[in-house]
Design a protein around this motif. Structure first.
Motif, PDB file in Angstrom:
ATOM      1  N   ASN A  62     -11.701  32.422  35.534  1.00 37.85           N
ATOM      2  CA  ASN A  62     -12.440  33.206  34.069  1.00 37.85           C
ATOM      3  C   ASN A  62     -13.755  32.897  34.406  1.00 37.85           C
ATOM      4  N   ASN A  63     -14.658  33.762  34.091  1.00 38.01           N
ATOM      5  CA  ASN A  63     -15.845  33.181  33.787  1.00 38.01           C
ATOM      6  C   ASN A  63     -17.350  32.405  35.544  1.00 38.01           C
ATOM      7  N   ALA A  64     -15.832  31.987  36.753  1.00 38.70           N
ATOM      8  CA  ALA A  64     -16.854  31.845  38.032  1.00 38.70           C
ATOM      9  C   ALA A  64     -18.007  32.687  38.156  1.00 38.70           C
ATOM     10  N   ILE A  65     -17.517  33.856  38.025  1.00 30.83           N
ATOM     11  CA  ILE A  65     -17.992  34.826  38.611  1.00 30.83           C
ATOM     12  C   ILE A  65     -19.773  35.021  37.260  1.00 30.83           C
ATOM     13  N   ARG A  70     -25.467  33.141  37.485  1.00 32.02           N
ATOM     14  CA  ARG A  70     -26.263  32.460  36.609  1.00 32.02           C
ATOM     15  C   ARG A  70     -26.749  31.456  37.250  1.00 32.02           C
ATOM     16  N   LEU A  71     -26.821  30.616  37.827  1.00 29.78           N
ATOM     17  CA  LEU A  71     -26.944  29.634  39.113  1.00 29.78           C
ATOM     18  C   LEU A  71     -27.707  30.519  39.844  1.00 29.78           C
ATOM     19  N   LEU A  72     -27.729  31.163  39.974  1.00 28.56           N
ATOM     20  CA  LEU A  72     -28.484  31.839  41.571  1.00 28.56           C
ATOM     21  C   LEU A  72     -29.391  32.642  40.763  1.00 28.56           C
ATOM     22  N   LYS A  73     -29.783  33.727  39.189  1.00 29.41           N
ATOM     23  CA  LYS A  73     -30.381  33.429  38.344  1.00 29.41           C
ATOM     24  C   LYS A  73     -31.424  32.448  38.191  1.00 29.41           C
ATOM     25  N   MET A  74     -30.935  31.337  38.109  1.00 29.12           N
ATOM     26  CA  MET A  74     -32.163  30.514  37.579  1.00 29.12           C
ATOM     27  C   MET A  74     -32.582  29.937  38.436  1.00 29.12           C
ATOM     28  N   GLY A  75     -32.440  30.797  40.214  1.00 33.43           N
ATOM     29  CA  GLY A  75     -32.958  29.545  41.391  1.00 33.43           C
ATOM     30  C   GLY A  75     -32.626  28.652  42.436  1.00 33.43           C
ATOM     31  N   GLU A  92     -14.738  34.991  53.498  1.00 33.50           N
ATOM     32  CA  GLU A  92     -15.733  35.700  53.833  1.00 33.50           C
ATOM     33  C   GLU A  92     -16.106  37.399  52.978  1.00 33.50           C
ATOM     34  N   LYS A  93     -14.806  37.733  53.533  1.00 34.83           N
ATOM     35  CA  LYS A  93     -14.898  39.087  53.449  1.00 34.83           C
ATOM     36  C   LYS A  93     -14.236  38.417  51.131  1.00 34.83           C
ATOM     37  N   TRP A  94     -13.849  37.919  50.676  1.00 38.80           N
ATOM     38  CA  TRP A  94     -13.856  37.242  49.071  1.00 38.80           C
ATOM     39  C   TRP A  94     -14.676  37.672  48.114  1.00 38.80           C
ATOM     40  N   LEU A  95     -15.375  36.541  48.853  1.00 36.70           N
ATOM     41  CA  LEU A  95     -16.787  36.418  48.015  1.00 36.70           C
ATOM     42  C   LEU A  95     -17.862  37.495  48.566  1.00 36.70           C
ATOM     43  N   ASP A  96     -17.951  38.380  49.007  1.00 37.81           N
ATOM     44  CA  ASP A  96     -18.487  38.949  49.245  1.00 37.81           C
ATOM     45  C   ASP A  96     -18.063  40.686  48.192  1.00 37.81           C
ATOM     46  N   HIS A  97     -16.886  39.881  48.285  1.00 42.10           N
ATOM     47  CA  HIS A  97     -15.958  41.528  47.185  1.00 42.10           C
ATOM     48  C   HIS A  97     -16.178  40.847  45.492  1.00 42.10           C
ATOM     49  N   TYR A  98     -17.038  40.074  45.245  1.00 41.75           N
ATOM     50  CA  TYR A  98     -16.893  39.262  44.198  1.00 41.75           C
ATOM     51  C   TYR A  98     -18.404  39.363  43.907  1.00 41.75           C
ATOM     52  N   PHE A  99     -18.712  38.777  44.493  1.00 40.52           N
ATOM     53  CA  PHE A  99     -20.060  38.699  44.572  1.00 40.52           C
ATOM     54  C   PHE A  99     -21.102  39.440  44.860  1.00 40.52           C
TER      55      PHE A  99
END
Length: 127
Positions: A62-65, A70-75, A92-99
């Protein structure tokens, strides 16, 4: 900020999936060793953990994505690490799928995770 983030238990729900597949809750929830956490389930744990589909099919926590986005948007710069016993391609595929973006990813032996995090010197370690 340089952020290092473990996968399972931090952004992916490994425990929920494992318990669902085992059909039981942990006997010792704070134990790191899965055989100690789920006594008498060694073969089932091995079969689940050695199957790459287990990791690809994990749900995000929950709320991981939202949190990582949010961390990325903050630079911030986010790097992931894992000690999964399968090929990093699945992760890598899992990360790409969700992020939907590339992240640096390191595969680390479980017993070397603390040393790796120390050498990487993140400003924040999410593990």
């Amino acid at each position: 900020m340089k952020i290092l983030c473990d996968i399972d238990g931090c952004v992916a729900d490994f425990v929920g999936t494992l318990e669902s597949k085992l059909g039981c809750d942990a006997v010792s929830p704070s134990a790191w060793d899965l055989d100690e956490r789920y006594p008498g389930k060694k073969k089932e744990i091995f079969d689940i953990c050695s199957n790459p589909k287990t990791y690809y099919n994990l749900s995000p926590l929950n709320n991981a994505i939202w949190g990582v986005s949010r961390l990325l948007k903050m630079g911030n710069a986010v790097t992931f690490y894992t000690s999964r016993p399968t090929d990093l391609y699945v992760t890598e595929k899992w990360l790409d799928h969700y992020f939907r973006q590339f992240f640096p990813l390191y595969g680390i032996k479980r017993e070397e995770k603390v040393e790796f995090a120390h050498k990487y010197s993140p400003e924040l370690d999410i593990s």
